[in-house]
Design an enzyme around this catalytic site. Structure first.
Site, PDB file in Angstrom:
ATOM      1  N   PRO A  79       0.821  -1.201   0.000  1.00 62.15           N
ATOM      2  CA  PRO A  79       0.000   0.000   0.000  1.00 62.15           C
ATOM      3  C   PRO A  79       0.862   1.261   0.000  1.00 62.15           C
ATOM      4  O   PRO A  79       1.868   1.339   0.716  1.00 62.15           O
ATOM      5  CB  PRO A  79      -0.795  -0.087   1.298  1.00 62.15           C
ATOM      6  CG  PRO A  79      -0.484  -1.395   1.912  1.00 62.15           C
ATOM      7  CD  PRO A  79       0.686  -1.973   1.223  1.00 62.15           C
ATOM      8  N   PHE A 130      -2.723  26.603  -1.866  1.00 62.17           N
ATOM      9  CA  PHE A 130      -3.977  25.880  -1.673  1.00 62.17           C
ATOM     10  C   PHE A 130      -5.070  26.914  -1.468  1.00 62.17           C
ATOM     11  O   PHE A 130      -4.921  27.839  -0.670  1.00 62.17           O
ATOM     12  CB  PHE A 130      -3.887  24.965  -0.446  1.00 62.17           C
ATOM     13  CG  PHE A 130      -5.146  24.188  -0.187  1.00 62.17           C
ATOM     14  CD1 PHE A 130      -5.401  23.024  -0.885  1.00 62.17           C
ATOM     15  CD2 PHE A 130      -6.078  24.639   0.742  1.00 62.17           C
ATOM     16  CE1 PHE A 130      -6.562  22.301  -0.656  1.00 62.17           C
ATOM     17  CE2 PHE A 130      -7.234  23.917   0.981  1.00 62.17           C
ATOM     18  CZ  PHE A 130      -7.482  22.755   0.276  1.00 62.17           C
ATOM     19  N   ARG A 143       3.947   2.288   2.571  1.00 64.12           N
ATOM     20  CA  ARG A 143       4.675   3.469   2.131  1.00 64.12           C
ATOM     21  C   ARG A 143       3.769   4.680   2.324  1.00 64.12           C
ATOM     22  O   ARG A 143       2.592   4.648   1.955  1.00 64.12           O
ATOM     23  CB  ARG A 143       5.059   3.391   0.656  1.00 64.12           C
ATOM     24  CG  ARG A 143       5.816   2.120   0.262  1.00 64.12           C
ATOM     25  CD  ARG A 143       7.206   2.101   0.875  1.00 64.12           C
ATOM     26  NE  ARG A 143       8.000   1.016   0.357  1.00 64.12           N
ATOM     27  CZ  ARG A 143       8.212  -0.137   0.992  1.00 64.12           C
ATOM     28  NH1 ARG A 143       7.642  -0.368   2.147  1.00 64.12           N
ATOM     29  NH2 ARG A 143       8.973  -1.070   0.473  1.00 64.12           N
ATOM     30  N   ARG A 157      -6.930  31.926   6.797  1.00 56.78           N
ATOM     31  CA  ARG A 157      -6.575  31.549   8.166  1.00 56.78           C
ATOM     32  C   ARG A 157      -5.453  32.367   8.754  1.00 56.78           C
ATOM     33  O   ARG A 157      -5.105  32.175   9.907  1.00 56.78           O
ATOM     34  CB  ARG A 157      -6.144  30.078   8.204  1.00 56.78           C
ATOM     35  CG  ARG A 157      -7.197  29.128   7.765  1.00 56.78           C
ATOM     36  CD  ARG A 157      -6.666  27.738   7.928  1.00 56.78           C
ATOM     37  NE  ARG A 157      -7.586  26.778   7.346  1.00 56.78           N
ATOM     38  CZ  ARG A 157      -7.336  25.509   7.216  1.00 56.78           C
ATOM     39  NH1 ARG A 157      -6.192  25.034   7.619  1.00 56.78           N
ATOM     40  NH2 ARG A 157      -8.210  24.698   6.683  1.00 56.78           N
TER      41      ARG A 157
END
Length: 79
Positions: A2, A51, A40, A62
């Site tokens: 995974p 973002f 991983r 923020r």
């Protein structure tokens, strides 16, 4: 094997990231029945100006995070 990819805003401490990685690894090994050495995890930290939601960067919404993780007031005075 995974592979977990995490995108998050910069500003978390090393201790916070290590705790997150440990917890995620534990959850994945339990849920998928794999060994911890098979898991991983990739962490992609985004600058607050890389973002945005609703037309505003995270830095605008923020305030910006200082290198010590504390929030600093935004210097942008747009309405």
């Amino acid at each position: 094997m995974p592979i977990i990819e995490i995108h998050m805003l910069e500003g978390r401490t090393v201790q916070q990231k290590r705790a997150m990685v440990s917890g995620i690894t534990e959850a994945v090994t339990f849920a998928l029945g794999v060994r911890a050495d098979q898991v991983r995890i990739l962490i992609d930290e985004l600058a607050t100006e890389h973002f945005a939601v609703d037309g505003k960067t995270a830095g605008e919404s923020r305030g910006t995070r200082r290198s010590n993780g504390e929030l600093a007031a935004s210097t942008d005075n747009r309405p």
